[in-house]
Scaffold this motif. Structure first.
Motif, PDB file in Angstrom:
ATOM      1  N   ALA A   1      13.169 -79.315  20.943  1.00 31.76           N
ATOM      2  CA  ALA A   1      13.711 -80.373  21.805  1.00 31.76           C
ATOM      3  C   ALA A   1      13.311 -80.252  23.273  1.00 31.76           C
ATOM      4  O   ALA A   1      14.032 -80.686  24.163  1.00 31.76           O
ATOM      5  N   SER A   2      12.146 -79.668  23.543  1.00 28.76           N
ATOM      6  CA  SER A   2      11.705 -79.574  24.938  1.00 28.76           C
ATOM      7  C   SER A   2      10.979 -80.844  25.378  1.00 28.76           C
ATOM      8  O   SER A   2      10.528 -80.940  26.516  1.00 28.76           O
TER       9      SER A   2
ATOM     10  N   ALA B   1      18.305 -74.607  27.478  1.00 31.19           N
ATOM     11  CA  ALA B   1      18.916 -74.975  26.192  1.00 31.19           C
ATOM     12  C   ALA B   1      19.888 -76.139  26.383  1.00 31.19           C
ATOM     13  O   ALA B   1      19.961 -77.049  25.552  1.00 31.19           O
ATOM     14  N   GLU B   2      20.616 -76.142  27.509  1.00 31.05           N
ATOM     15  CA  GLU B   2      21.606 -77.200  27.767  1.00 31.05           C
ATOM     16  C   GLU B   2      20.931 -78.570  27.912  1.00 31.05           C
ATOM     17  O   GLU B   2      21.386 -79.559  27.365  1.00 31.05           O
ATOM     18  N   GLU B   3      19.838 -78.598  28.653  1.00 35.24           N
ATOM     19  CA  GLU B   3      19.120 -79.853  28.864  1.00 35.24           C
ATOM     20  C   GLU B   3      18.523 -80.344  27.527  1.00 35.24           C
ATOM     21  O   GLU B   3      18.582 -81.533  27.200  1.00 35.24           O
TER      22      GLU B   3
ATOM     23  N   ARG C   1      19.366 -83.838  25.481  1.00 33.79           N
ATOM     24  CA  ARG C   1      18.359 -84.827  25.057  1.00 33.79           C
ATOM     25  C   ARG C   1      18.473 -85.125  23.567  1.00 33.79           C
ATOM     26  O   ARG C   1      18.367 -86.272  23.139  1.00 33.79           O
ATOM     27  N   ARG C   2      18.664 -84.081  22.760  1.00 35.64           N
ATOM     28  CA  ARG C   2      18.794 -84.288  21.309  1.00 35.64           C
ATOM     29  C   ARG C   2      20.040 -85.124  21.007  1.00 35.64           C
ATOM     30  O   ARG C   2      20.016 -86.029  20.188  1.00 35.64           O
ATOM     31  N   TYR C   3      21.135 -84.810  21.738  1.00 36.46           N
ATOM     32  CA  TYR C   3      22.394 -85.549  21.566  1.00 36.46           C
ATOM     33  C   TYR C   3      22.175 -87.038  21.882  1.00 36.46           C
ATOM     34  O   TYR C   3      22.537 -87.913  21.094  1.00 36.46           O
TER      35      TYR C   3
ATOM     36  N   VAL D   1      20.517 -75.313  18.811  1.00 34.23           N
ATOM     37  CA  VAL D   1      19.287 -75.177  19.612  1.00 34.23           C
ATOM     38  C   VAL D   1      19.088 -73.691  19.949  1.00 34.23           C
ATOM     39  O   VAL D   1      17.996 -73.144  19.808  1.00 34.23           O
ATOM     40  N   LYS D   2      20.177 -73.023  20.350  1.00 36.49           N
ATOM     41  CA  LYS D   2      20.075 -71.602  20.728  1.00 36.49           C
ATOM     42  C   LYS D   2      19.724 -70.734  19.523  1.00 36.49           C
ATOM     43  O   LYS D   2      18.931 -69.798  19.632  1.00 36.49           O
TER      44      LYS D   2
END
Ligand code: DC
Length: 222
Positions: free
Chosen positions: A11-12, A151-153, A157-159, A178-179
């Protein structure tokens, strides 16, 4: 050869950025992650035990995975077809997310998929996106980018993506996953996620998608 390798964590933004860079240059866009997802989806469909490395590797060797330019304008960057079925969205479901890192850690799976990916990459005029393109699949790529974000960003984005498709999502759960995937992808023994020594690292936390694309296009003309 004109091959651009873009690697980075889940998800980057690699797929969005990669497909737009490919469009701008008139290159083929190839998201290698969908191949690992297709193998995982097929194993789940046939009720193969994901921890059975031999059986999962046989699927990677024997079942053709067709990745084609998008046939529908529904946000997809390519069509993924296995056994006559369009699995483009099905292979992004949480059940696949939960199992794909294990599948991607198997030597037999990596050997079968990397070989196909390398063949396509060496034809040139392609933007290849994955975890090990610059380090293993096409180390001779003309430009290697490692696209990073916190990871938060990435979870955010995935959300947003899931909500935009009209489905339900839980941010905290996505962040945990993600983590978890970062951990498995970067600590596995074979081709772990890491930037190639000569990769340009781009941190996209404070950049929007167009700024990232412009950076890559500028690097490509150097
Ligand atoms: O980029 P993605 O989330 O669709 O990738 C799915 C999984 O496949 C992820 O767990 C990492 C793995 N992968 C890999 O090991 N090597 C690649 N070149 C691409 C993806």
């Amino acid at each position: 050869m004109n091959t651009i390798a873009i690697d980075g964590p889940a998800a980057s933004g690699k797929s969005t950025v990669g497909s737009k860079v490919a469009n701008a240059l008139g290159y083929l866009f190839f998201d290698t992650g969908v191949m690992y997802r297709a193998v995982t989806w097929t194993a789940l469909k046939h009720k193969v035990n994901i921890s059975d490395e031999g059986a999962v590797s046989a699927i990677a060797k024997d079942i053709p995975i067709d990745v084609q330019p998008p046939s529908t304008d529904d946000g997809r960057s390519s069509d993924v077809v296995v056994e006559g079925e369009d699995i483009t969205w099905a292979c992004r479901k949480p059940e696949v997310d939960a199992n794909v890192s294990a599948v991607a850690s198997y030597a037999g799976v990596r050997a079968a998929l990397s070989e196909q990916q390398r063949r396509i990459g060496l034809r040139g005029k392609v933007v290849m996106v994955g975890r090990d393109i610059g380090t293993v699949v096409i180390p001779e790529a003309n430009l290697k980018v490692y696209l990073d974000a916190s990871a938060e960003e990435r979870a955010k984005r995935r959300y947003d993506e899931i909500i935009a498709r009209g489905e339900d999502a839980d941010y905290a759960e996505i962040l945990t996953k993600v983590k978890e995937r970062d951990h498995v992808d970067s600590t596995r023994a074979l081709s772990p996620l890491r930037p190639a020594d000569d990769a340009v690292i781009i941190d996209s936390d404070n950049l929007d998608i167009n700024q990232v694309i412009e950076k890559i296009l500028a690097l490509n003309t150097r």
